[in-house]
Scaffold this motif. Structure first.
Motif, PDB file in Angstrom:
ATOM      1  N   VAL A   1      -3.121   6.564   7.726  1.00  0.00           N
ATOM      2  CA  VAL A   1      -3.861   7.774   7.369  1.00  0.00           C
ATOM      3  C   VAL A   1      -4.212   8.500   8.660  1.00  0.00           C
ATOM      4  CG1 VAL A   1      -5.993   8.680   6.389  1.00  0.00           C
ATOM      5  CG2 VAL A   1      -4.780   6.812   5.231  1.00  0.00           C
ATOM      6  N   THR A   2      -3.784   9.746   8.740  1.00  0.00           N
ATOM      7  CA  THR A   2      -4.075  10.559   9.917  1.00  0.00           C
ATOM      8  C   THR A   2      -4.828  11.803   9.471  1.00  0.00           C
ATOM      9  OG1 THR A   2      -2.046   9.786  10.997  1.00  0.00           O
ATOM     10  CG2 THR A   2      -3.133  11.733  11.922  1.00  0.00           C
ATOM     11  N   VAL A   3      -6.009  12.000  10.049  1.00  0.00           N
ATOM     12  CA  VAL A   3      -6.834  13.153   9.694  1.00  0.00           C
ATOM     13  C   VAL A   3      -6.909  14.066  10.909  1.00  0.00           C
ATOM     14  CG1 VAL A   3      -9.041  13.944   8.797  1.00  0.00           C
ATOM     15  CG2 VAL A   3      -8.166  11.687   8.143  1.00  0.00           C
ATOM     16  N   SER A   4      -6.411  15.269  10.747  1.00  0.00           N
ATOM     17  CA  SER A   4      -6.405  16.226  11.849  1.00  0.00           C
ATOM     18  C   SER A   4      -7.669  17.079  11.824  1.00  0.00           C
ATOM     19  CB  SER A   4      -5.170  17.111  11.759  1.00  0.00           C
ATOM     20  OG  SER A   4      -5.203  17.884  10.585  1.00  0.00           O
TER      21      SER A   4
ATOM     22  N   GLU B   1       0.831  -1.197   0.000  1.00  0.00           N
ATOM     23  CA  GLU B   1       0.000   0.000   0.000  1.00  0.00           C
ATOM     24  C   GLU B   1       0.871   1.255   0.000  1.00  0.00           C
ATOM     25  OE1 GLU B   1      -2.017  -3.102   2.728  1.00  0.00           O
ATOM     26  OE2 GLU B   1      -0.006  -2.285   2.399  1.00  0.00           O
ATOM     27  N   SER B   2       0.319   2.309  -0.559  1.00  0.00           N
ATOM     28  CA  SER B   2       0.978   3.611  -0.541  1.00  0.00           C
ATOM     29  C   SER B   2      -0.089   4.692  -0.612  1.00  0.00           C
ATOM     30  CB  SER B   2       1.955   3.758  -1.705  1.00  0.00           C
ATOM     31  OG  SER B   2       1.276   3.650  -2.941  1.00  0.00           O
ATOM     32  N   GLY B   3       0.332   5.919  -0.305  1.00  0.00           N
ATOM     33  CA  GLY B   3      -0.569   7.053  -0.440  1.00  0.00           C
ATOM     34  C   GLY B   3      -1.097   7.600   0.866  1.00  0.00           C
ATOM     35  N   GLY B   4      -0.775   6.941   1.968  1.00  0.00           N
ATOM     36  CA  GLY B   4      -1.227   7.447   3.249  1.00  0.00           C
ATOM     37  C   GLY B   4      -0.468   8.698   3.646  1.00  0.00           C
ATOM     38  N   GLY B   5      -0.931   9.318   4.720  1.00  0.00           N
ATOM     39  CA  GLY B   5      -0.267  10.522   5.189  1.00  0.00           C
ATOM     40  C   GLY B   5      -1.149  11.309   6.128  1.00  0.00           C
ATOM     41  N   LEU B   6      -0.720  12.546   6.377  1.00  0.00           N
ATOM     42  CA  LEU B   6      -1.446  13.450   7.255  1.00  0.00           C
ATOM     43  C   LEU B   6      -2.246  14.431   6.412  1.00  0.00           C
ATOM     44  CD1 LEU B   6      -2.018  14.714  10.064  1.00  0.00           C
ATOM     45  CD2 LEU B   6       0.089  16.044   9.747  1.00  0.00           C
TER      46      LEU B   6
ATOM     47  N   PRO C   1     -11.733  13.129  11.156  1.00  0.00           N
ATOM     48  CA  PRO C   1     -10.769  12.609  12.147  1.00  0.00           C
ATOM     49  C   PRO C   1     -11.014  11.143  12.485  1.00  0.00           C
ATOM     50  CG  PRO C   1     -11.440  14.811  12.753  1.00  0.00           C
ATOM     51  CD  PRO C   1     -12.300  14.420  11.584  1.00  0.00           C
ATOM     52  N   GLU C   2     -12.260  10.713  12.459  1.00  0.00           N
ATOM     53  CA  GLU C   2     -12.552   9.311  12.769  1.00  0.00           C
ATOM     54  C   GLU C   2     -12.139   8.343  11.668  1.00  0.00           C
ATOM     55  OE1 GLU C   2     -14.666  11.926  12.906  1.00  0.00           O
ATOM     56  OE2 GLU C   2     -16.704  11.343  12.250  1.00  0.00           O
ATOM     57  N   ASP C   3     -11.667   8.863  10.544  1.00  0.00           N
ATOM     58  CA  ASP C   3     -11.111   8.005   9.493  1.00  0.00           C
ATOM     59  C   ASP C   3      -9.650   7.655   9.768  1.00  0.00           C
ATOM     60  OD1 ASP C   3     -12.945   9.941   7.097  1.00  0.00           O
ATOM     61  OD2 ASP C   3     -13.457   7.947   7.856  1.00  0.00           O
ATOM     62  N   THR C   4      -9.068   8.248  10.789  1.00  0.00           N
ATOM     63  CA  THR C   4      -7.680   7.975  11.131  1.00  0.00           C
ATOM     64  C   THR C   4      -7.507   6.497  11.470  1.00  0.00           C
ATOM     65  OG1 THR C   4      -7.244  10.205  11.916  1.00  0.00           O
ATOM     66  CG2 THR C   4      -5.835   8.451  12.778  1.00  0.00           C
TER      67      THR C   4
END
Length: 123
Positions: free
Chosen positions: A119-122, A5-10, A87-90
């Motif tokens: 995946v981190t959603v702020s 997998e790739s493409g994750g991030g903040l 944020p709950e998708d983190t």
């Protein structure tokens, strides 16, 4: 088969990300594929599934209308387009290959798994 997998991030809430799952070692073109996620302290849950041809998809209620799963069998790759992130998708998002061509299977029927991308959603 190996899945990477790739493409994750903040990303900020409301933003978008596109995850990719590249397979090697064997074709995934005749198998159903799925994306799962696991948030800290929570159980792993299925996010989306797609059948072998790409013509049938499944989405968890929590992501319906925001996420889109797709696949490119010629490139042996599956994608997860994520919009309007919350944020709950983190979570750590992982792709998995099923043991048949079906859209969705019991979790025990997914034979191969990637290591995941965070995946981190702020807010």
């Amino acid at each position: 088969v190996q899945l990477v997998e790739s493409g994750g991030g903040l990303v900020e809430a409301g933003g978008s990300l596109r995850l990719s799952c590249a397979a090697s070692g064997s074709t995934i073109s005749v198998y159903g594929m799925a994306w799962f996620r696991q948030a800290p302290g929570k159980e792993r849950e299925i996010v989306a599934g797609i059948n072998w041809r790409g013509g049938n998809t499944y989405y968890a209620d929590s992501v319906k209308g925001r996420f889109t799963i797709s696949r490119d069998n010629a490139k042996n790759t599956v994608f997860l387009e994520m919009n309007s992130l919350k944020p709950e998708d983190t979570a750590v998002y992982s792709c998995a290959r099923g043991t048949s061509g079906s859209t969705i299977l019991p979790v025990t029927a997914y034979a191969y798994w990637g290591q995941g991308t965070l995946v981190t959603v702020s807010s």
